[in-house]
Design an enzyme around this catalytic site. Structure first.
Site, PDB file in Angstrom:
ATOM      1  N   CYS A  60      33.120  37.151  31.201  1.00  0.00           N
ATOM      2  CA  CYS A  60      32.429  37.534  32.439  1.00  0.00           C
ATOM      3  C   CYS A  60      32.990  38.846  32.999  1.00  0.00           C
ATOM      4  CB  CYS A  60      32.595  36.387  33.441  1.00  0.00           C
ATOM      5  SG  CYS A  60      32.103  36.782  35.127  1.00  0.00           S
ATOM      6  N   CYS A  63      34.060  38.779  36.659  1.00  0.00           N
ATOM      7  CA  CYS A  63      35.297  37.992  36.780  1.00  0.00           C
ATOM      8  C   CYS A  63      36.506  38.875  36.522  1.00  0.00           C
ATOM      9  CB  CYS A  63      35.309  36.827  35.800  1.00  0.00           C
ATOM     10  SG  CYS A  63      33.997  35.618  36.068  1.00  0.00           S
TER      11      CYS A  63
END
Length: 138
Positions: A60, A63
């Protein structure tokens, strides 16, 4: 632009190495960021009166943008608020328990109770203000 490619590849490789080291706990004290897993969550929630868990995944991009912010905030709030990271791919129980459908998600716990949640990659100051509001700390 082609001459920048090796530098971009090196930067990406360094980022991935750092992420692996962080996950493996090889960096020592990363500003108080603790690993949270399906099995350690209950103990962590009991042990830390004010706990923020960053639910993330290695693949991600947003993230990965939040990781240094969490590390900085962990240092800034050291001794007052504990910050943890939970890899959702390795710990599906937490994702299920808290109905996490998008990452990154930050979960804010006060005395073991979920008091706030943030979905998405917010800037440091926005997360800082959420921490202060959730826990009444500055």
């Amino acid at each position: 632009m082609e001459e920048n490619r090796p530098m971009d590849d090196d930067l990406q490789r360094l980022r991935e190495e750092r992420l692996r080291e962080l996950e493996a706990g090889l960096l020592g004290d990363t500003g108080g960021v603790v690993e949270i897993s399906d099995t350690s969550f209950q103990d962590a929630a009991k042990k830390h009166p004010f706990l923020v868990i960053d639910v993330w995944a290695e693949w991600c991009g947003p993230c990965r943008m939040v990781t240094p912010v969490i590390e900085d905030l962990a240092r800034d709030f050291a001794g007052r608020v504990t910050f943890g990271k939970c890899n959702v791919d390795l710990n599906p129980g937490i994702a299920t328990s808290f109905s996490i459908t998008a990452i990154p998600t930050l979960l804010f716990f006060a005395n073991g109770m979920l008091v706030d949640r943030v979905v998405g990659a917010l800037p440091k100051e926005a997360i800082r203000s959420r921490v202060m509001r959730a826990f009444g700390t500055g």
